[in-house]
Design a protein around this motif. Sequence first.
Motif, PDB file in Angstrom:
ATOM      1  N   ARG B  80       0.720  -1.283  -0.094  1.00 44.89           N
ATOM      2  CA  ARG B  80      -0.017   0.008  -0.053  1.00 44.89           C
ATOM      3  C   ARG B  80       0.794   1.342  -0.030  1.00 44.89           C
ATOM      4  O   ARG B  80       0.488   2.095  -0.794  1.00 44.89           O
ATOM      5  N   SER B  81       1.541   1.322   0.996  1.00 48.94           N
ATOM      6  CA  SER B  81       2.680   2.550   0.890  1.00 48.94           C
ATOM      7  C   SER B  81       3.870   2.013   1.178  1.00 48.94           C
ATOM      8  O   SER B  81       4.542   1.684   2.209  1.00 48.94           O
ATOM      9  N   THR B  82       4.861   1.954  -0.043  1.00 42.82           N
ATOM     10  CA  THR B  82       6.125   1.656   0.233  1.00 42.82           C
ATOM     11  C   THR B  82       7.219   2.359   0.894  1.00 42.82           C
ATOM     12  O   THR B  82       7.012   3.735   0.944  1.00 42.82           O
ATOM     13  N   LYS B  83       7.716   1.544   1.338  1.00 46.52           N
ATOM     14  CA  LYS B  83       9.165   1.888   2.224  1.00 46.52           C
ATOM     15  C   LYS B  83      10.348   1.649   1.626  1.00 46.52           C
ATOM     16  O   LYS B  83      10.526   0.643   0.827  1.00 46.52           O
ATOM     17  N   LEU B  84      11.448   2.365   1.960  1.00 46.60           N
ATOM     18  CA  LEU B  84      12.732   1.834   1.349  1.00 46.60           C
ATOM     19  C   LEU B  84      13.258   0.741   1.625  1.00 46.60           C
ATOM     20  O   LEU B  84      13.732  -0.088   0.716  1.00 46.60           O
ATOM     21  N   GLU B  85      12.724   0.120   2.715  1.00 46.59           N
ATOM     22  CA  GLU B  85      13.158  -1.265   3.241  1.00 46.59           C
ATOM     23  C   GLU B  85      12.327  -2.235   2.333  1.00 46.59           C
ATOM     24  O   GLU B  85      12.752  -3.694   2.566  1.00 46.59           O
ATOM     25  N   ASP B  86      11.518  -1.981   1.572  1.00 44.91           N
ATOM     26  CA  ASP B  86      10.495  -2.875   0.655  1.00 44.91           C
ATOM     27  C   ASP B  86      11.423  -3.299  -0.530  1.00 44.91           C
ATOM     28  O   ASP B  86      10.859  -4.107  -1.260  1.00 44.91           O
ATOM     29  N   SER B  87      12.427  -2.531  -0.783  1.00 44.60           N
ATOM     30  CA  SER B  87      13.290  -2.826  -1.965  1.00 44.60           C
ATOM     31  C   SER B  87      13.961  -4.279  -1.968  1.00 44.60           C
ATOM     32  O   SER B  87      14.656  -4.581  -0.829  1.00 44.60           O
ATOM     33  N   ALA B  88      13.506  -4.938  -2.901  1.00 46.69           N
ATOM     34  CA  ALA B  88      14.054  -6.204  -2.706  1.00 46.69           C
ATOM     35  C   ALA B  88      13.512  -7.054  -4.128  1.00 46.69           C
ATOM     36  O   ALA B  88      12.793  -6.442  -4.857  1.00 46.69           O
ATOM     37  N   MET B  89      13.834  -8.462  -4.188  1.00 44.86           N
ATOM     38  CA  MET B  89      13.313  -9.180  -5.480  1.00 44.86           C
ATOM     39  C   MET B  89      12.163  -9.894  -4.846  1.00 44.86           C
ATOM     40  O   MET B  89      12.257 -10.640  -3.565  1.00 44.86           O
ATOM     41  N   TYR B  90      10.935  -9.851  -5.273  1.00 38.61           N
ATOM     42  CA  TYR B  90       9.728 -10.474  -4.862  1.00 38.61           C
ATOM     43  C   TYR B  90       9.567 -11.651  -5.826  1.00 38.61           C
ATOM     44  O   TYR B  90       9.301 -11.583  -7.174  1.00 38.61           O
ATOM     45  N   PHE B  91       9.513 -13.054  -5.050  1.00 38.27           N
ATOM     46  CA  PHE B  91       8.989 -14.005  -5.965  1.00 38.27           C
ATOM     47  C   PHE B  91       7.805 -14.697  -5.818  1.00 38.27           C
ATOM     48  O   PHE B  91       7.392 -14.728  -4.506  1.00 38.27           O
ATOM     49  N   CYS B  92       6.949 -15.052  -6.702  1.00 32.66           N
ATOM     50  CA  CYS B  92       5.914 -15.525  -6.627  1.00 32.66           C
ATOM     51  C   CYS B  92       6.052 -17.008  -6.704  1.00 32.66           C
ATOM     52  O   CYS B  92       7.286 -17.407  -7.647  1.00 32.66           O
ATOM     53  N   ASN B 100       4.692 -28.624   1.352  1.00 35.12           N
ATOM     54  CA  ASN B 100       5.577 -29.706   1.347  1.00 35.12           C
ATOM     55  C   ASN B 100       5.564 -30.664   0.226  1.00 35.12           C
ATOM     56  O   ASN B 100       5.858 -31.982   0.097  1.00 35.12           O
ATOM     57  N   THR B 101       5.023 -30.278  -1.224  1.00 35.05           N
ATOM     58  CA  THR B 101       5.459 -30.638  -2.408  1.00 35.05           C
ATOM     59  C   THR B 101       6.002 -29.807  -3.158  1.00 35.05           C
ATOM     60  O   THR B 101       6.590 -28.449  -2.476  1.00 35.05           O
ATOM     61  N   GLU B 102       6.461 -30.047  -4.432  1.00 30.43           N
ATOM     62  CA  GLU B 102       7.185 -29.336  -5.240  1.00 30.43           C
ATOM     63  C   GLU B 102       6.539 -27.919  -5.385  1.00 30.43           C
ATOM     64  O   GLU B 102       5.427 -27.752  -5.700  1.00 30.43           O
ATOM     65  N   ALA B 103       7.281 -26.815  -5.068  1.00 27.90           N
ATOM     66  CA  ALA B 103       6.802 -25.235  -5.166  1.00 27.90           C
ATOM     67  C   ALA B 103       7.881 -24.816  -6.368  1.00 27.90           C
ATOM     68  O   ALA B 103       9.082 -24.949  -6.219  1.00 27.90           O
ATOM     69  N   PHE B 104       7.266 -24.329  -7.240  1.00 27.48           N
ATOM     70  CA  PHE B 104       7.979 -23.485  -8.422  1.00 27.48           C
ATOM     71  C   PHE B 104       7.832 -22.081  -8.440  1.00 27.48           C
ATOM     72  O   PHE B 104       6.787 -21.577  -8.030  1.00 27.48           O
ATOM     73  N   PHE B 105       9.091 -21.761  -8.610  1.00 24.09           N
ATOM     74  CA  PHE B 105       9.186 -20.008  -8.451  1.00 24.09           C
ATOM     75  C   PHE B 105       9.102 -19.482  -9.821  1.00 24.09           C
ATOM     76  O   PHE B 105       9.599 -20.048 -10.770  1.00 24.09           O
ATOM     77  N   GLY B 106       8.775 -18.225  -9.737  1.00 21.97           N
ATOM     78  CA  GLY B 106       8.846 -17.393 -10.882  1.00 21.97           C
ATOM     79  C   GLY B 106      10.102 -16.749 -11.006  1.00 21.97           C
ATOM     80  O   GLY B 106      11.024 -16.880 -10.097  1.00 21.97           O
ATOM     81  N   GLN B 107      10.363 -15.852 -11.876  1.00 23.98           N
ATOM     82  CA  GLN B 107      11.622 -15.304 -12.287  1.00 23.98           C
ATOM     83  C   GLN B 107      11.837 -14.018 -11.408  1.00 23.98           C
ATOM     84  O   GLN B 107      12.989 -13.509 -11.344  1.00 23.98           O
ATOM     85  N   GLY B 108      10.661 -13.419 -10.652  1.00 25.54           N
ATOM     86  CA  GLY B 108      10.749 -12.432  -9.860  1.00 25.54           C
ATOM     87  C   GLY B 108      10.561 -11.045 -10.270  1.00 25.54           C
ATOM     88  O   GLY B 108      10.767 -10.862 -11.338  1.00 25.54           O
ATOM     89  N   THR B 109      10.297 -10.187  -9.507  1.00 23.70           N
ATOM     90  CA  THR B 109      10.013  -8.749  -9.757  1.00 23.70           C
ATOM     91  C   THR B 109      11.064  -7.921  -8.698  1.00 23.70           C
ATOM     92  O   THR B 109      10.958  -8.180  -7.548  1.00 23.70           O
ATOM     93  N   ARG B 110      11.815  -7.327  -9.355  1.00 27.75           N
ATOM     94  CA  ARG B 110      12.961  -6.462  -8.560  1.00 27.75           C
ATOM     95  C   ARG B 110      12.154  -5.084  -8.275  1.00 27.75           C
ATOM     96  O   ARG B 110      11.851  -4.431  -9.277  1.00 27.75           O
ATOM     97  N   LEU B 111      11.854  -4.998  -7.214  1.00 28.39           N
ATOM     98  CA  LEU B 111      11.108  -3.772  -6.606  1.00 28.39           C
ATOM     99  C   LEU B 111      12.330  -2.861  -6.056  1.00 28.39           C
ATOM    100  O   LEU B 111      12.958  -3.323  -5.135  1.00 28.39           O
ATOM    101  N   THR B 112      12.367  -1.678  -6.591  1.00 24.15           N
ATOM    102  CA  THR B 112      13.287  -0.545  -5.871  1.00 24.15           C
ATOM    103  C   THR B 112      12.484   0.684  -5.669  1.00 24.15           C
ATOM    104  O   THR B 112      11.727   1.002  -6.196  1.00 24.15           O
ATOM    105  N   VAL B 113      12.611   0.947  -4.337  1.00 26.31           N
ATOM    106  CA  VAL B 113      11.758   2.193  -3.818  1.00 26.31           C
ATOM    107  C   VAL B 113      12.785   3.192  -3.463  1.00 26.31           C
ATOM    108  O   VAL B 113      13.918   3.104  -2.978  1.00 26.31           O
ATOM    109  N   VAL B 114      12.471   4.375  -4.200  1.00 23.78           N
ATOM    110  CA  VAL B 114      13.506   5.561  -4.043  1.00 23.78           C
ATOM    111  C   VAL B 114      12.946   6.727  -3.347  1.00 23.78           C
ATOM    112  O   VAL B 114      11.688   6.807  -3.015  1.00 23.78           O
TER     113      VAL B 114
END
Lengths: 110, 114
Positions: B80-92, B100-114
Amino acid sequence: QQQVKQSPQSLIVQKGGISIINCAYENTAFDYFPWYQQFPGKGPALLIAIRPDVSEKKEGRFTISFNKSAKQFSLHIMDSQPGDSATYFCAASSNYKLTFGKGTLLTVNP
Amino acid sequence: EPEVTQTPSHQVTQMGQEVILRCVPISNHLYFYWYRQILGQKVEFLVSFYNNEISEKSEIFDDQFSVERPDGSNFTLKIRSTKLEDSAMYFCASSEHRANTEAFFGQGTRLTVV
């Protein structure tokens, strides 16, 4: 208690050598232990996984060894290749989430 | 091979702005997850979602975060209201069964908060 401790932090191996990465856990509720491989800028990719009712699982050059009593598990990469150079994460699962180790940066020199 | 897809690949936003990260899980999967990875650190669990409700969430997933499955294919994470510390790679991620079975990850979204 939810932590998964992974070592070493980084590992350098010569081509053809064996890479060994170790993990330890505390929570006995964990019931599934996958290893993920991650290349820079990519998402983690499932490599191999084991359940605590078996002590070893092998898929190609990758083997997981699992010691339930010691609450430890390890990944062995046989005949390591430069293309295996990546970050490896162990993880442990309970219910709806995976808890990851801090990762091991593996470098395989040609 | 089926895969988890995420958009955008990179998002730059100003502090205090709302962002929505989008994911299309693998089609026959029933369990959906968001994880984040701060640069150089381990992957951290944020939230799991099943049957249109949150199954489990971490202490990171506070009131600023929400998830939604607006239709039969998309799964979104809103900050809702991004903070600087929210900057990270977010994976779905998604799994056919529980985590407890196979979890498949996406390539990620790099979020940069400035």
